[in-house]
Design a protein around this motif. Structure first.
Motif, PDB file in Angstrom:
ATOM      1  N   ALA A   2       0.673  -1.161   0.080  1.00  0.00           N
ATOM      2  CA  ALA A   2       0.030  -0.031  -0.004  1.00  0.00           C
ATOM      3  C   ALA A   2       0.725   1.258  -0.030  1.00  0.00           C
ATOM      4  O   ALA A   2       0.408   2.324  -0.442  1.00  0.00           O
ATOM      5  N   ASN A   3       2.012   1.326   0.583  1.00  0.00           N
ATOM      6  CA  ASN A   3       2.895   2.331   0.606  1.00  0.00           C
ATOM      7  C   ASN A   3       3.856   2.604  -0.537  1.00  0.00           C
ATOM      8  O   ASN A   3       5.044   3.454  -0.440  1.00  0.00           O
ATOM      9  N   SER A   4       3.956   1.520  -1.343  1.00  0.00           N
ATOM     10  CA  SER A   4       4.598   1.729  -2.635  1.00  0.00           C
ATOM     11  C   SER A   4       4.292   2.937  -3.553  1.00  0.00           C
ATOM     12  O   SER A   4       3.149   3.308  -3.607  1.00  0.00           O
ATOM     13  N   GLN A   5       5.142   3.351  -4.492  1.00  0.00           N
ATOM     14  CA  GLN A   5       5.017   4.526  -5.586  1.00  0.00           C
ATOM     15  C   GLN A   5       4.259   3.933  -6.478  1.00  0.00           C
ATOM     16  O   GLN A   5       4.456   3.022  -7.073  1.00  0.00           O
ATOM     17  N   LEU A   6       3.140   4.752  -7.200  1.00  0.00           N
ATOM     18  CA  LEU A   6       2.535   4.499  -8.322  1.00  0.00           C
ATOM     19  C   LEU A   6       2.226   5.683  -9.137  1.00  0.00           C
ATOM     20  O   LEU A   6       2.322   6.884  -8.625  1.00  0.00           O
ATOM     21  N   SER A   7       2.419   5.275 -10.258  1.00  0.00           N
ATOM     22  CA  SER A   7       2.080   6.401 -11.334  1.00  0.00           C
ATOM     23  C   SER A   7       0.776   5.887 -12.361  1.00  0.00           C
ATOM     24  O   SER A   7       0.943   4.623 -12.873  1.00  0.00           O
ATOM     25  N   GLY A  37      -1.616  14.853  -1.256  1.00  0.00           N
ATOM     26  CA  GLY A  37      -0.202  14.702  -1.329  1.00  0.00           C
ATOM     27  C   GLY A  37       0.353  14.267  -2.636  1.00  0.00           C
ATOM     28  O   GLY A  37       1.744  13.517  -2.861  1.00  0.00           O
ATOM     29  N   VAL A  38      -0.371  14.166  -3.727  1.00  0.00           N
ATOM     30  CA  VAL A  38      -0.155  13.358  -4.837  1.00  0.00           C
ATOM     31  C   VAL A  38       0.333  14.595  -5.920  1.00  0.00           C
ATOM     32  O   VAL A  38       0.503  15.525  -5.759  1.00  0.00           O
ATOM     33  N   THR A  39       1.047  14.141  -6.869  1.00  0.00           N
ATOM     34  CA  THR A  39       1.539  15.354  -7.904  1.00  0.00           C
ATOM     35  C   THR A  39       0.641  14.715  -9.115  1.00  0.00           C
ATOM     36  O   THR A  39       0.417  13.567  -9.515  1.00  0.00           O
ATOM     37  N   ILE A  40       0.159  15.722  -9.905  1.00  0.00           N
ATOM     38  CA  ILE A  40      -0.744  15.623 -10.884  1.00  0.00           C
ATOM     39  C   ILE A  40      -0.326  16.399 -12.110  1.00  0.00           C
ATOM     40  O   ILE A  40      -0.133  17.663 -12.038  1.00  0.00           O
ATOM     41  N   HIS A  41       0.109  15.566 -13.167  1.00  0.00           N
ATOM     42  CA  HIS A  41       0.469  16.518 -14.586  1.00  0.00           C
ATOM     43  C   HIS A  41      -0.455  16.391 -15.538  1.00  0.00           C
ATOM     44  O   HIS A  41      -1.235  15.126 -15.778  1.00  0.00           O
ATOM     45  N   GLU A  53       0.681   4.557  -3.440  1.00  0.00           N
ATOM     46  CA  GLU A  53      -0.344   3.900  -3.958  1.00  0.00           C
ATOM     47  C   GLU A  53      -1.630   4.200  -3.608  1.00  0.00           C
ATOM     48  O   GLU A  53      -2.571   4.620  -4.165  1.00  0.00           O
ATOM     49  N   HIS A  54      -1.891   4.022  -2.165  1.00  0.00           N
ATOM     50  CA  HIS A  54      -3.397   4.429  -1.891  1.00  0.00           C
ATOM     51  C   HIS A  54      -3.853   5.765  -2.054  1.00  0.00           C
ATOM     52  O   HIS A  54      -5.037   6.182  -2.154  1.00  0.00           O
ATOM     53  N   GLU A  55      -2.681   6.785  -2.054  1.00  0.00           N
ATOM     54  CA  GLU A  55      -3.187   8.111  -2.419  1.00  0.00           C
ATOM     55  C   GLU A  55      -3.314   8.429  -4.105  1.00  0.00           C
ATOM     56  O   GLU A  55      -4.414   9.066  -4.237  1.00  0.00           O
ATOM     57  N   VAL A  56      -2.736   7.547  -4.904  1.00  0.00           N
ATOM     58  CA  VAL A  56      -3.163   7.673  -6.028  1.00  0.00           C
ATOM     59  C   VAL A  56      -4.475   7.063  -6.485  1.00  0.00           C
ATOM     60  O   VAL A  56      -5.231   7.578  -7.413  1.00  0.00           O
ATOM     61  N   LEU A  57      -4.792   5.979  -5.727  1.00  0.00           N
ATOM     62  CA  LEU A  57      -5.970   5.226  -6.179  1.00  0.00           C
ATOM     63  C   LEU A  57      -7.138   6.192  -5.653  1.00  0.00           C
ATOM     64  O   LEU A  57      -8.247   6.254  -6.126  1.00  0.00           O
ATOM     65  N   LEU A  58      -6.905   6.659  -4.437  1.00  0.00           N
ATOM     66  CA  LEU A  58      -7.919   7.648  -3.775  1.00  0.00           C
ATOM     67  C   LEU A  58      -8.162   8.775  -4.733  1.00  0.00           C
ATOM     68  O   LEU A  58      -9.454   9.224  -5.222  1.00  0.00           O
ATOM     69  N   THR A  59      -7.118   9.316  -5.200  1.00  0.00           N
ATOM     70  CA  THR A  59      -7.127  10.474  -6.373  1.00  0.00           C
ATOM     71  C   THR A  59      -8.059  10.138  -7.564  1.00  0.00           C
ATOM     72  O   THR A  59      -8.744  10.751  -8.125  1.00  0.00           O
TER      73      THR A  59
END
Length: 328
Positions: A2-7, A37-41, A53-59
């Motif tokens: 869950a704490n791994s980086q994801l794009s 806390g994510v970055t969005i391009h 990962e959990h932040e990206v999925l939430l976003t």
């Protein structure tokens, strides 16, 4: 993990709707970045989201659900992102459409009043399905405002013939006798929030006309004694400042074809220490009665300025698990 980086890449087919989603100068996306806390391009009508990962999925879920809402003609405000985020953080599988598309009332300015949290949606549904509803929670959670919206909606659709709004004239230890003017002038400041809510929904001129015609009545709680209130939508606001006797008096005023909503914050009791709050007493003895429902709000339901939620949290933290005053 869950704490791994994801794009993750998202694509939104309609450029115009994507622009609404992003906001002017991508303001909405910036709010999401700050809050999650994510970055969005941005790349045309698509975005790339990078973070834990959990932040990206939430976003991703948040943006996809809001895009679907825009497709359904939902009018999107920047503040809705904060509300939607709270819902999905508390209930990851929640469907925002079930909450945000519930139109309670359309104001004189064509602004749609709708629930913004799951507890607000529960509250609205409770009012629709019960004759008496209690809304209990901190300031800024929409308890009174949504109740007034439901009352105006019931009046304009012919469900009731009148609206009665009332509050006990007790505030922060101040005494009415120290205020200038006659009794009407003395109690008017205590009823001002109810006037403001009506004016916001109906417009000042129409709300004033309804009050002058007696279709809408705004009065201190003491004026309810001895009456039977039939075919009316009745709201008792600031109910934590009723005594046990006053609460019983109010609840027994409800007549046929009427509905009542009682709102209050049990952490803000301004009664003398010798008096028990009628709201706390009612919560204790009425909870198992059919046709009557209690709805609870928390700091997570605050829909005012984001600082209000933080302020409420700070006070809760400072007070710990203290029992509310006059709860014995």
């Amino acid at each position: 993990m869950a704490n791994s980086q994801l794009s993750r890449d998202l694509s939104f087919p309609n450029n115009t709707l994507a622009g609404i989603l992003y906001g002017e100068l991508n303001k909405n996306l910036q709010l999401v970045e700050q809050n999650i806390g994510v970055t969005i391009h941005v790349r045309g009508n698509g975005v790339t989201i990078t973070g834990l990962e959990h932040e990206v999925l939430l976003t991703s879920d948040l943006l996809e659900q809001f895009y679907d809402l825009i497709e359904k003609d939902f009018t999107l405000y920047s503040s809705d992102f904060a509300f939607g985020l709270r819902v999905l953080e508390a209930t990851p599988k929640a469907k925002l459409a079930k909450i945000f598309l519930d139109k309670v009332y359309i104001t004189a300015q064509n602004r749609i009043i709708s629930p913004k949290t799951q507890n607000q949606k529960t509250y609205i549904d409770a009012i629709r399905n019960n004759d008496i509803v209690f809304g209990i929670g901190p300031a800024g959670t929409g308890k009174t405002y949504l109740a007034v919206a439901m009352a105006v909606s019931a009046l304009t659709t012919g469900q009731v013939r009148s609206i009665i709004l009332t509050r006990p004239a007790v505030e922060a230890g101040e005494k009415l006798g120290f205020l200038p003017g006659d009794i009407a002038q003395k109690v008017n400041p205590y009823l001002r929030p109810l006037y403001d809510a009506l004016s916001d929904m109906l417009g000042s001129e129409k709300s004033s006309d309804f009050i002058e015609q007696g279709i809408i009545e705004i009065a201190p709680l003491a004026f309810m004694r001895g009456r039977t209130l039939s075919n009316a939508f009745i709201i008792l606001d600031e109910a934590q400042n009723t005594t046990r006797e006053q609460m019983k008096m109010f609840l027994t005023r409800v007549g046929f074809d009427s509905m009542a909503v009682i709102t209050g914050d049990i952490t803000q009791v301004d009664l003398p220490r010798s008096e028990q709050s009628g709201l706390l007493h009612a919560k204790k003895i009425l909870k198992n009665i059919d046709g009557l429902q209690f709805c609870a709000f928390s700091k997570h339901d605050v829909v005012r300025h984001p600082l209000v939620q933080k302020i409420i949290g700070a006070y809760e933290k400072n007070s710990g698990s203290k029992t509310p005053r006059h709860s014995s």
